[in-house]
Design an enzyme around this catalytic site. Sequence first.
Site, PDB file in Angstrom:
ATOM      1  N   SER A  90       0.819  -1.210   0.000  1.00  0.00           N
ATOM      2  CA  SER A  90       0.000   0.000   0.000  1.00  0.00           C
ATOM      3  C   SER A  90       0.848   1.253   0.000  1.00  0.00           C
ATOM      4  O   SER A  90       0.337   2.323  -0.282  1.00  0.00           O
ATOM      5  CB  SER A  90      -0.969   0.057   1.184  1.00  0.00           C
ATOM      6  OG  SER A  90      -0.751  -0.905   2.123  1.00  0.00           O
ATOM      7  N   HIS A 118      -3.348  -3.838  -5.969  1.00  0.00           N
ATOM      8  CA  HIS A 118      -3.618  -3.404  -4.597  1.00  0.00           C
ATOM      9  C   HIS A 118      -5.074  -3.653  -4.209  1.00  0.00           C
ATOM     10  O   HIS A 118      -5.971  -2.927  -4.627  1.00  0.00           O
ATOM     11  CB  HIS A 118      -3.266  -1.909  -4.454  1.00  0.00           C
ATOM     12  CG  HIS A 118      -3.405  -1.380  -3.070  1.00  0.00           C
ATOM     13  ND1 HIS A 118      -3.918  -0.140  -2.780  1.00  0.00           N
ATOM     14  CD2 HIS A 118      -3.101  -1.940  -1.876  1.00  0.00           C
ATOM     15  CE1 HIS A 118      -3.918   0.040  -1.470  1.00  0.00           C
ATOM     16  NE2 HIS A 118      -3.428  -1.034  -0.901  1.00  0.00           N
ATOM     17  N   GLU A 145      -6.768  -1.486  -7.125  1.00  0.00           N
ATOM     18  CA  GLU A 145      -5.960  -0.528  -7.882  1.00  0.00           C
ATOM     19  C   GLU A 145      -4.858  -1.299  -8.613  1.00  0.00           C
ATOM     20  O   GLU A 145      -4.166  -2.110  -7.988  1.00  0.00           O
ATOM     21  CB  GLU A 145      -5.321   0.502  -6.930  1.00  0.00           C
ATOM     22  CG  GLU A 145      -6.328   1.408  -6.253  1.00  0.00           C
ATOM     23  CD  GLU A 145      -5.713   2.359  -5.218  1.00  0.00           C
ATOM     24  OE1 GLU A 145      -6.258   3.463  -5.029  1.00  0.00           O
ATOM     25  OE2 GLU A 145      -4.694   2.002  -4.589  1.00  0.00           O
ATOM     26  N   ASN A 147      -5.367   6.055  -0.978  1.00  0.00           N
ATOM     27  CA  ASN A 147      -4.599   6.503   0.184  1.00  0.00           C
ATOM     28  C   ASN A 147      -3.992   7.886   0.008  1.00  0.00           C
ATOM     29  O   ASN A 147      -3.466   8.467   0.948  1.00  0.00           O
ATOM     30  CB  ASN A 147      -3.512   5.484   0.541  1.00  0.00           C
ATOM     31  CG  ASN A 147      -4.113   4.308   1.291  1.00  0.00           C
ATOM     32  OD1 ASN A 147      -5.148   4.436   1.956  1.00  0.00           O
ATOM     33  ND2 ASN A 147      -3.502   3.153   1.156  1.00  0.00           N
TER      34      ASN A 147
HETATM   35  P1  NAI Z   1       0.133  -9.383   7.813  1.00  0.00           P
HETATM   36  O1  NAI Z   1       1.127  -8.967   8.838  1.00  0.00           O
HETATM   37  O2  NAI Z   1      -1.245  -9.736   8.222  1.00  0.00           O
HETATM   38  O3  NAI Z   1       0.732 -10.646   7.019  1.00  0.00           O
HETATM   39  C1  NAI Z   1       2.011 -10.699   6.490  1.00  0.00           C
HETATM   40  C2  NAI Z   1       2.425 -12.169   6.383  1.00  0.00           C
HETATM   41  O4  NAI Z   1       3.649 -12.244   5.666  1.00  0.00           O
HETATM   42  C3  NAI Z   1       2.654 -12.846   7.747  1.00  0.00           C
HETATM   43  O5  NAI Z   1       1.901 -14.017   7.801  1.00  0.00           O
HETATM   44  C4  NAI Z   1       4.161 -13.150   7.742  1.00  0.00           C
HETATM   45  O6  NAI Z   1       4.464 -14.363   8.400  1.00  0.00           O
HETATM   46  C5  NAI Z   1       4.444 -13.253   6.267  1.00  0.00           C
HETATM   47  N1  NAI Z   1       5.839 -13.012   5.919  1.00  0.00           N
HETATM   48  C6  NAI Z   1       6.630 -12.022   6.379  1.00  0.00           C
HETATM   49  N2  NAI Z   1       7.850 -12.145   5.816  1.00  0.00           N
HETATM   50  C7  NAI Z   1       7.808 -13.207   4.988  1.00  0.00           C
HETATM   51  C8  NAI Z   1       8.741 -13.831   4.123  1.00  0.00           C
HETATM   52  N3  NAI Z   1       9.988 -13.378   4.044  1.00  0.00           N
HETATM   53  N4  NAI Z   1       8.340 -14.900   3.399  1.00  0.00           N
HETATM   54  C9  NAI Z   1       7.087 -15.370   3.496  1.00  0.00           C
HETATM   55  N5  NAI Z   1       6.147 -14.825   4.311  1.00  0.00           N
HETATM   56  C10 NAI Z   1       6.511 -13.758   5.032  1.00  0.00           C
HETATM   57  O7  NAI Z   1       0.151  -8.231   6.713  1.00  0.00           O
HETATM   58  P2  NAI Z   1      -1.066  -7.695   5.805  1.00  0.00           P
HETATM   59  O8  NAI Z   1      -1.845  -6.708   6.560  1.00  0.00           O
HETATM   60  O9  NAI Z   1      -1.739  -8.860   5.173  1.00  0.00           O
HETATM   61  O10 NAI Z   1      -0.243  -6.882   4.692  1.00  0.00           O
HETATM   62  C11 NAI Z   1       0.483  -7.514   3.670  1.00  0.00           C
HETATM   63  C12 NAI Z   1       0.763  -6.525   2.554  1.00  0.00           C
HETATM   64  O11 NAI Z   1      -0.454  -6.007   2.048  1.00  0.00           O
HETATM   65  C13 NAI Z   1       1.611  -5.317   2.960  1.00  0.00           C
HETATM   66  O12 NAI Z   1       2.429  -4.970   1.882  1.00  0.00           O
HETATM   67  C14 NAI Z   1       0.552  -4.241   3.206  1.00  0.00           C
HETATM   68  O13 NAI Z   1       1.061  -2.948   3.004  1.00  0.00           O
HETATM   69  C15 NAI Z   1      -0.470  -4.589   2.146  1.00  0.00           C
HETATM   70  N6  NAI Z   1      -1.855  -4.158   2.416  1.00  0.00           N
HETATM   71  C16 NAI Z   1      -2.423  -4.276   3.655  1.00  0.00           C
HETATM   72  C17 NAI Z   1      -3.749  -3.882   3.866  1.00  0.00           C
HETATM   73  C18 NAI Z   1      -4.385  -4.040   5.210  1.00  0.00           C
HETATM   74  O14 NAI Z   1      -5.432  -3.402   5.429  1.00  0.00           O
HETATM   75  N7  NAI Z   1      -3.877  -4.839   6.118  1.00  0.00           N
HETATM   76  C19 NAI Z   1      -4.553  -3.318   2.777  1.00  0.00           C
HETATM   77  C20 NAI Z   1      -3.904  -3.326   1.489  1.00  0.00           C
HETATM   78  C21 NAI Z   1      -2.584  -3.696   1.344  1.00  0.00           C
END
Ligand code: NAI
Length: 386
Positions: free
Chosen positions: A118, A139, A151, A189
């Site tokens: 994001s 996105h 997006e 955003n």
């Molecule tokens: P989250 O923290 O819920 O999940 C991230 C996952 O990635 C975790 O399960 C972690 O174990 C895993 N992970 C971390 N490093 C890793 C690696 N090296 N190899 C494999 N797995 C790995 O995060 P979330 O909220 O799902 O966000 C993920 C992405 O999506 C980020 O880039 C965030 O900016 C984006 N995003 C998040 C939104 C939200 O509302 N939470 C909305 C839109 C985009």
Amino acid sequence: MISNIGIIGAGTMGCGIAQVAAQNKHKVVVVDKDKLQLEKAKAGLDKILSRLCEKERITIQDKEAILHRITFTTDLNQLSNSDLIIEAIIEKLGVKHDVLKDLEPLVSDSCIIASNTSSLSIASIGSVLQKANRVIGIHFFNPAPLMPLVEIIPAVQTDEKTLNAANDLIKNWGKTVVKCKDTPGFIVNRVARPFYGEALRIYEEGIADFATIDWALTELGGFKMGPFTLMDYIGNDVNYMVTESVFKAFYYDPRFKPSFTQKRHAEAGFLGRKSGRGYFNYINPEKNTAANKDKTLGLYILNRVRCMLINEAIDAVFMNVASPVDIDLAMTKGVNYPKGLLQWADELGLDEILNQLQHLFDYYGEDRYRPNPLLRKMAADKATFF
Ligand code: NAI
């Protein structure tokens, strides 16, 4: 033809996207480095699908078929047959780079590599790829299965083929797709910043309290949630970080200046719903003050926040971030605004919006309130967006 989908990261977003892909009949492989997270993801998905069964939105057979299509693994090698991989891991450029560097040698030359980031630029994420014309931003919004907006962000490296394939696929999944430039905050955003920032500023000046500002925007403006309720819902820590990152990414343009009020709330642990207290008290709601339903005050608040939002939407048109149609779609489908901001501007009259902004600019003398040149020009020409 995109059939096999890989997802890296089994967190909130990765899980949601995996569900959407599997519901659209794709074979999906979800990779996470954390085994426990994978188990949680699997159990979470099972629960969500069971609820959909109870609501008779899907059958038990559908549920079984969806689960059957998804493989959860810690092994990146299992992504080798993917046609499209969406990474949804932690928002840290270095970590994303490491994963993409490990990934690229495993996949075919034609595999598209997408990021759900994001706040990072797609160009920077793709910079570590040997074949960087395959990188793209896809996105999704949270929760991915429910939010219609996606997006699509081509980077400077992205080729037309990658863009078209990603666009067609996500459209086929029934999502509303908007295309935007690889600029900070993409559309939603970026354009939504004043909803929080101007509301906080009004509070900081002592013009109104949280409840009154929320009342003005919901009751008089038609927004589904007031800014303070929404920030409490998103989490003040998360919302503050996004604001700060957009501010920095815009080379400290005062339009995006973060607020001390929000920072202090985050520092104090007043994160919002998740901590029981944010701008409002969720443990003892009787302690919250009632809104001052003074219509004149309410209209001042609404006009001020709305003209700042409209100025931001117009700036996104001016800087070719996206088309007017896509900007309005993004704000209505991505954050449920009652109306597209440009449509709203047309209805209210661009000269009226210009007057409101000019008044704020003259009064405060701050660059934050400068009316966009396109607004000035269109108001002078008596033009409209639609
Ligand atoms: P989250 O923290 O819920 O999940 C991230 C996952 O990635 C975790 O399960 C972690 O174990 C895993 N992970 C971390 N490093 C890793 C690696 N090296 N190899 C494999 N797995 C790995 O995060 P979330 O909220 O799902 O966000 C993920 C992405 O999506 C980020 O880039 C965030 O900016 C984006 N995003 C998040 C939104 C939200 O509302 N939470 C909305 C839109 C985009």
